[in-house]
Design a protein around this motif. Structure first.
Motif, PDB file in Angstrom:
ATOM      1  N   ILE A   1       5.307  -4.812  26.853  1.00 57.98           N
ATOM      2  CA  ILE A   1       3.965  -4.510  27.132  1.00 57.98           C
ATOM      3  C   ILE A   1       3.265  -6.015  27.060  1.00 57.98           C
ATOM      4  CG2 ILE A   1       1.874  -3.563  26.324  1.00 57.98           C
ATOM      5  CD1 ILE A   1       3.421  -1.003  25.121  1.00 57.98           C
ATOM      6  N   LYS A   2       3.707  -6.543  26.135  1.00 57.35           N
ATOM      7  CA  LYS A   2       2.862  -8.138  25.730  1.00 57.35           C
ATOM      8  C   LYS A   2       3.072  -8.683  27.025  1.00 57.35           C
ATOM      9  CE  LYS A   2       2.926 -12.069  22.635  1.00 57.35           C
ATOM     10  NZ  LYS A   2       3.246 -12.511  21.667  1.00 57.35           N
ATOM     11  N   ARG A   3       4.342  -9.151  27.455  1.00 54.82           N
ATOM     12  CA  ARG A   3       4.791  -9.800  28.587  1.00 54.82           C
ATOM     13  C   ARG A   3       4.161  -9.453  29.908  1.00 54.82           C
ATOM     14  NH1 ARG A   3      10.105  -8.713  29.216  1.00 54.82           N
ATOM     15  NH2 ARG A   3      10.425  -9.937  27.105  1.00 54.82           N
ATOM     16  N   CYS A   4       3.991  -8.126  30.002  1.00 53.73           N
ATOM     17  CA  CYS A   4       3.210  -7.315  31.235  1.00 53.73           C
ATOM     18  C   CYS A   4       1.878  -7.905  31.320  1.00 53.73           C
ATOM     19  CB  CYS A   4       3.150  -5.722  31.069  1.00 53.73           C
ATOM     20  SG  CYS A   4       4.018  -5.202  32.441  1.00 53.73           S
ATOM     21  N   VAL A   5       0.980  -7.730  29.970  1.00 49.88           N
ATOM     22  CA  VAL A   5      -0.324  -8.184  30.024  1.00 49.88           C
ATOM     23  C   VAL A   5      -0.286  -9.698  30.213  1.00 49.88           C
ATOM     24  CG1 VAL A   5      -2.547  -8.278  28.444  1.00 49.88           C
ATOM     25  CG2 VAL A   5      -1.044  -6.158  28.645  1.00 49.88           C
ATOM     26  N   GLU A   6       0.448 -10.443  29.718  1.00 50.93           N
ATOM     27  CA  GLU A   6       0.079 -11.834  29.978  1.00 50.93           C
ATOM     28  C   GLU A   6       0.495 -12.327  31.174  1.00 50.93           C
ATOM     29  OE1 GLU A   6       1.053 -13.577  25.310  1.00 50.93           O
ATOM     30  OE2 GLU A   6       2.808 -13.576  26.981  1.00 50.93           O
TER      31      GLU A   6
ATOM     32  N   PHE B   1      -2.780 -10.654  33.818  1.00 50.73           N
ATOM     33  CA  PHE B   1      -3.793 -11.202  33.689  1.00 50.73           C
ATOM     34  C   PHE B   1      -4.003 -12.669  33.184  1.00 50.73           C
ATOM     35  CE2 PHE B   1      -4.248  -6.643  32.272  1.00 50.73           C
ATOM     36  CZ  PHE B   1      -5.246  -6.161  33.389  1.00 50.73           C
ATOM     37  N   GLY B   2      -2.920 -13.186  33.077  1.00 51.46           N
ATOM     38  CA  GLY B   2      -2.867 -14.495  32.814  1.00 51.46           C
ATOM     39  C   GLY B   2      -3.564 -14.961  31.569  1.00 51.46           C
ATOM     40  N   VAL B   3      -3.366 -13.996  30.484  1.00 51.29           N
ATOM     41  CA  VAL B   3      -3.883 -14.318  29.197  1.00 51.29           C
ATOM     42  C   VAL B   3      -2.932 -14.734  28.018  1.00 51.29           C
ATOM     43  CG1 VAL B   3      -5.903 -13.187  29.666  1.00 51.29           C
ATOM     44  CG2 VAL B   3      -4.170 -12.103  28.646  1.00 51.29           C
ATOM     45  N   LYS B   4      -3.187 -14.995  26.857  1.00 57.31           N
ATOM     46  CA  LYS B   4      -2.292 -15.016  25.815  1.00 57.31           C
ATOM     47  C   LYS B   4      -2.554 -14.215  24.607  1.00 57.31           C
ATOM     48  CE  LYS B   4       0.710 -17.314  23.262  1.00 57.31           C
ATOM     49  NZ  LYS B   4       2.001 -17.142  23.492  1.00 57.31           N
ATOM     50  N   VAL B   5      -1.746 -13.217  24.501  1.00 60.48           N
ATOM     51  CA  VAL B   5      -1.843 -11.908  23.424  1.00 60.48           C
ATOM     52  C   VAL B   5      -1.174 -12.685  22.049  1.00 60.48           C
ATOM     53  CG1 VAL B   5      -1.063  -9.835  22.995  1.00 60.48           C
ATOM     54  CG2 VAL B   5      -1.244 -10.349  25.223  1.00 60.48           C
ATOM     55  N   ILE B   6      -2.212 -12.379  21.156  1.00 62.08           N
ATOM     56  CA  ILE B   6      -1.831 -12.885  19.729  1.00 62.08           C
ATOM     57  C   ILE B   6      -1.395 -11.673  18.863  1.00 62.08           C
ATOM     58  CG2 ILE B   6      -2.930 -15.022  20.051  1.00 62.08           C
ATOM     59  CD1 ILE B   6      -5.306 -13.775  18.055  1.00 62.08           C
ATOM     60  N   ALA B   7      -1.955 -10.492  19.021  1.00 67.45           N
ATOM     61  CA  ALA B   7      -1.676  -9.259  18.346  1.00 67.45           C
ATOM     62  C   ALA B   7      -1.772  -8.053  19.140  1.00 67.45           C
ATOM     63  CB  ALA B   7      -2.392  -9.352  17.192  1.00 67.45           C
ATOM     64  N   MET B   8      -1.072  -7.149  18.515  1.00 67.52           N
ATOM     65  CA  MET B   8      -1.087  -5.793  19.441  1.00 67.52           C
ATOM     66  C   MET B   8      -0.762  -4.481  18.332  1.00 67.52           C
ATOM     67  SD  MET B   8       1.326  -4.542  22.726  1.00 67.52           S
ATOM     68  CE  MET B   8       2.272  -5.988  22.405  1.00 67.52           C
ATOM     69  N   ASN B   9      -1.710  -3.492  18.632  1.00 68.92           N
ATOM     70  CA  ASN B   9      -1.482  -2.519  17.634  1.00 68.92           C
ATOM     71  C   ASN B   9      -1.336  -1.358  18.778  1.00 68.92           C
ATOM     72  OD1 ASN B   9      -1.828  -3.648  15.288  1.00 68.92           O
ATOM     73  ND2 ASN B   9      -3.964  -3.336  15.573  1.00 68.92           N
ATOM     74  N   SER B  10      -0.384  -0.206  18.382  1.00 63.47           N
ATOM     75  CA  SER B  10      -0.173   0.891  19.332  1.00 63.47           C
ATOM     76  C   SER B  10      -0.120   2.119  18.483  1.00 63.47           C
ATOM     77  CB  SER B  10       0.936   0.763  19.971  1.00 63.47           C
ATOM     78  OG  SER B  10       2.289   0.753  19.291  1.00 63.47           O
ATOM     79  N   HIS B  11      -0.722   3.133  18.940  1.00 63.89           N
ATOM     80  CA  HIS B  11      -0.282   4.579  18.585  1.00 63.89           C
ATOM     81  C   HIS B  11      -0.239   5.411  19.671  1.00 63.89           C
ATOM     82  CE1 HIS B  11      -4.776   4.576  19.157  1.00 63.89           C
ATOM     83  NE2 HIS B  11      -4.513   5.648  19.277  1.00 63.89           N
ATOM     84  N   ARG B  12       0.583   6.809  19.227  1.00 64.10           N
ATOM     85  CA  ARG B  12       0.619   7.751  20.182  1.00 64.10           C
ATOM     86  C   ARG B  12      -0.462   8.833  20.028  1.00 64.10           C
ATOM     87  NH1 ARG B  12       5.539   7.545  22.309  1.00 64.10           N
ATOM     88  NH2 ARG B  12       7.277   6.552  21.184  1.00 64.10           N
ATOM     89  N   LEU B  13      -0.941   9.312  20.928  1.00 66.01           N
ATOM     90  CA  LEU B  13      -2.368  10.100  21.092  1.00 66.01           C
ATOM     91  C   LEU B  13      -1.735  11.549  20.559  1.00 66.01           C
ATOM     92  CD1 LEU B  13      -4.166   8.797  23.993  1.00 66.01           C
ATOM     93  CD2 LEU B  13      -4.733   8.489  21.554  1.00 66.01           C
ATOM     94  N   PRO B  14      -2.452  12.384  19.958  1.00 69.00           N
ATOM     95  CA  PRO B  14      -1.974  13.714  19.763  1.00 69.00           C
ATOM     96  C   PRO B  14      -2.012  14.350  21.172  1.00 69.00           C
ATOM     97  CG  PRO B  14      -4.005  13.508  18.874  1.00 69.00           C
ATOM     98  CD  PRO B  14      -3.573  12.052  19.439  1.00 69.00           C
TER      99      PRO B  14
ATOM    100  N   THR C   1      -5.139  -8.012  21.245  1.00 69.87           N
ATOM    101  CA  THR C   1      -6.187  -8.856  20.751  1.00 69.87           C
ATOM    102  C   THR C   1      -5.716 -10.454  21.635  1.00 69.87           C
ATOM    103  OG1 THR C   1      -6.527  -8.038  18.669  1.00 69.87           O
ATOM    104  CG2 THR C   1      -6.957 -10.218  18.753  1.00 69.87           C
ATOM    105  N   LEU C   2      -6.708 -11.041  22.205  1.00 72.89           N
ATOM    106  CA  LEU C   2      -6.550 -12.156  22.993  1.00 72.89           C
ATOM    107  C   LEU C   2      -6.685 -13.372  22.113  1.00 72.89           C
ATOM    108  CD1 LEU C   2      -7.737 -11.127  26.287  1.00 72.89           C
ATOM    109  CD2 LEU C   2      -5.522 -10.793  25.395  1.00 72.89           C
ATOM    110  N   GLN C   3      -5.984 -14.443  22.298  1.00 76.13           N
ATOM    111  CA  GLN C   3      -6.379 -15.632  21.764  1.00 76.13           C
ATOM    112  C   GLN C   3      -7.647 -16.120  22.222  1.00 76.13           C
ATOM    113  OE1 GLN C   3      -3.727 -18.996  22.926  1.00 76.13           O
ATOM    114  NE2 GLN C   3      -3.955 -19.805  20.927  1.00 76.13           N
ATOM    115  N   ARG C   4      -8.433 -16.923  21.541  1.00 73.73           N
ATOM    116  CA  ARG C   4      -9.768 -17.386  21.579  1.00 73.73           C
ATOM    117  C   ARG C   4      -9.872 -18.120  22.644  1.00 73.73           C
ATOM    118  NH1 ARG C   4     -13.226 -19.524  16.667  1.00 73.73           N
ATOM    119  NH2 ARG C   4     -12.544 -17.438  15.887  1.00 73.73           N
ATOM    120  N   GLY C   5     -10.821 -18.037  23.540  1.00 73.47           N
ATOM    121  CA  GLY C   5     -10.786 -18.804  24.914  1.00 73.47           C
ATOM    122  C   GLY C   5     -10.467 -17.951  26.067  1.00 73.47           C
ATOM    123  N   TYR C   6      -9.615 -16.951  25.577  1.00 72.35           N
ATOM    124  CA  TYR C   6      -9.169 -15.947  26.832  1.00 72.35           C
ATOM    125  C   TYR C   6      -9.904 -14.865  26.937  1.00 72.35           C
ATOM    126  CZ  TYR C   6      -4.922 -18.901  27.260  1.00 72.35           C
ATOM    127  OH  TYR C   6      -4.102 -19.817  27.324  1.00 72.35           O
TER     128      TYR C   6
END
Length: 95
Positions: free
Chosen positions: A35-40, A43-56, A78-83
C-alpha cells in the motif's frame, strides 16, 4: 493504483487533512508495504506512517451461518512534512 479503492471523506478524515493525514479504503489482501509503495508511486509523496483497520462487516445470513461481506480495510497515511495530495486537499470544505 490497483489496490486502492477510493478516498474516504468523513468528518474525521477531513479534520485529519490539517495533520497531513489522508484516509483510503484498500483491498484487504494487500500488505502495508504494498500500500505504501502504491501511494508513493501514484501520488509522488513520501509516506512516514500508516495505520490500518478492518471495518465491521455487514452480516449476511445463510441458514444458521452468518457471513461478513466486507472485502476491504481502511488506512490512514501520514505524509512527510512538505508533501500533500492536492486533489484531496482542495475538497476540504472547512466543516
Amino acid at each position: 493504483m490497483d489496490g486502492i479503492k477510493y478516498a474516504v471523506f468523513t468528518n474525521k478524515s477531513i479534520r485529519l487533512f490539517e495533520k497531513n493525514q489522508y484516509t483510503f479504503n484498500v483491498e484487504s489482501g494487500l500488505t502495508k508495504t504494498e500500500i505504501k509503495r502504491c501511494v508513493e508511486l501514484f501520488f509522488g509523496v513520501k509516506v512516514i506512517a500508516m495505520n490500518s483497520h478492518r471495518l465491521p462487516g455487514k452480516g449476511k445470513r445463510r441458514g444458521r451461518i452468518m457471513e461478513h461481506t466486507m472485502h476491504y480495510r481502511r488506512i490512514i497515511i501520514t505524509l512527510q512534512r512538505g508533501y500533500s495530495i492536492l486533489p484531496l486537499k482542495k475538497i476540504n470544505l472547512n466543516t
